[in-house]
Design an enzyme around this catalytic site. Sequence first.
Site, PDB file in Angstrom:
ATOM      1  N   CYS A 107       2.664  -9.162  11.405  1.00 17.34           N
ATOM      2  CA  CYS A 107       3.979  -9.790  11.583  1.00 17.34           C
ATOM      3  C   CYS A 107       4.721  -9.171  12.773  1.00 17.34           C
ATOM      4  O   CYS A 107       4.357  -9.406  13.903  1.00 17.34           O
ATOM      5  CB  CYS A 107       4.795  -9.723  10.297  1.00 17.34           C
ATOM      6  SG  CYS A 107       6.243 -10.819  10.315  1.00 17.34           S
ATOM      7  N   HIS A 210       0.520 -12.290   6.624  1.00 15.04           N
ATOM      8  CA  HIS A 210       0.729 -11.077   5.832  1.00 15.04           C
ATOM      9  C   HIS A 210      -0.421 -10.801   4.864  1.00 15.04           C
ATOM     10  O   HIS A 210      -0.341 -11.145   3.676  1.00 15.04           O
ATOM     11  CB  HIS A 210       2.035 -11.196   5.045  1.00 15.04           C
ATOM     12  CG  HIS A 210       3.253 -11.142   5.883  1.00 15.04           C
ATOM     13  ND1 HIS A 210       3.919  -9.958   6.169  1.00 15.04           N
ATOM     14  CD2 HIS A 210       3.935 -12.113   6.523  1.00 15.04           C
ATOM     15  CE1 HIS A 210       4.962 -10.218   6.938  1.00 15.04           C
ATOM     16  NE2 HIS A 210       4.996 -11.515   7.170  1.00 15.04           N
ATOM     17  N   GLU A 212      -1.140  -8.060   3.538  1.00 10.72           N
ATOM     18  CA  GLU A 212      -0.687  -7.109   2.517  1.00 10.72           C
ATOM     19  C   GLU A 212      -0.125  -7.819   1.282  1.00 10.72           C
ATOM     20  O   GLU A 212       0.029  -7.206   0.219  1.00 10.72           O
ATOM     21  CB  GLU A 212       0.350  -6.138   3.098  1.00 10.72           C
ATOM     22  CG  GLU A 212       1.773  -6.649   3.196  1.00 10.72           C
ATOM     23  CD  GLU A 212       2.034  -7.551   4.401  1.00 10.72           C
ATOM     24  OE1 GLU A 212       3.208  -7.882   4.621  1.00 10.72           O
ATOM     25  OE2 GLU A 212       1.073  -7.913   5.106  1.00 10.72           O
TER      26      GLU A 212
END
Length: 232
Positions: A107, A210, A212
């Site tokens: 990001c 993303h 994660e």
Amino acid sequence: MRKIVGLIPLYDDERESYWMIPGYMKMLEAVDAIPLMLPLTDNHDELDYFVETCGGFVLTGGHDVAPELYNAVRQPYCGTSCKLRDEMERYILKKSVELDKPVLGICRGVQFMNACFGGTLYQDLDKEFNSSIDHHMTPPYDRAVHEVDIHKGSLLFSILGKEKIGVNSYHHQAIKDLSPEFANSAISEDGIVEGIEMPSKRFIVGVQWHPELTYLRDENSQKLIKAFVDAI
């Protein structure tokens, strides 16, 4: 030995505190790496210690990249920046490139990579780019909301083995002009660059989405994280 990965800290301006989204740490632990959140500092002696100690780095999300970094005039719709973080991250990224240490930008991380090496950014997509895609999704965040095309011949393609994947999307800034030091490895349906890599290095890779937040269920995220740690 387990590999140590340095994580750039997020900063809370109101509380004057460092913090971390657990997914950044847990996704690394899932592939048997040791995540290490760094202090926020521009002390080069201290940063050199972490550059020596860590096998690679994850450039996390967070504050907007300061427009001054890419020689742009700050617009009213640009969000808050953190000068100390920009300085710290620039030092670590430049050192990592010099030493060919793996870096994964996520990001803000991909945006910072681009800006640090001569690229530019949209300060706010809603204001500066006309798109039918919602790049600022609502929860839950572990789902795909649009697709990106992966460029054949890229490192990212060799990792994922796919020409198209679905990704989540939670950002208001994005790459505008790509740095000459990077190659475009993924592009969204509306033409936004969402993946970049430095061809001359082992693993200097940035993605706009993303992993994660999706690594528990998404095979593509798992492959990307494993490839990053394997490159260390």
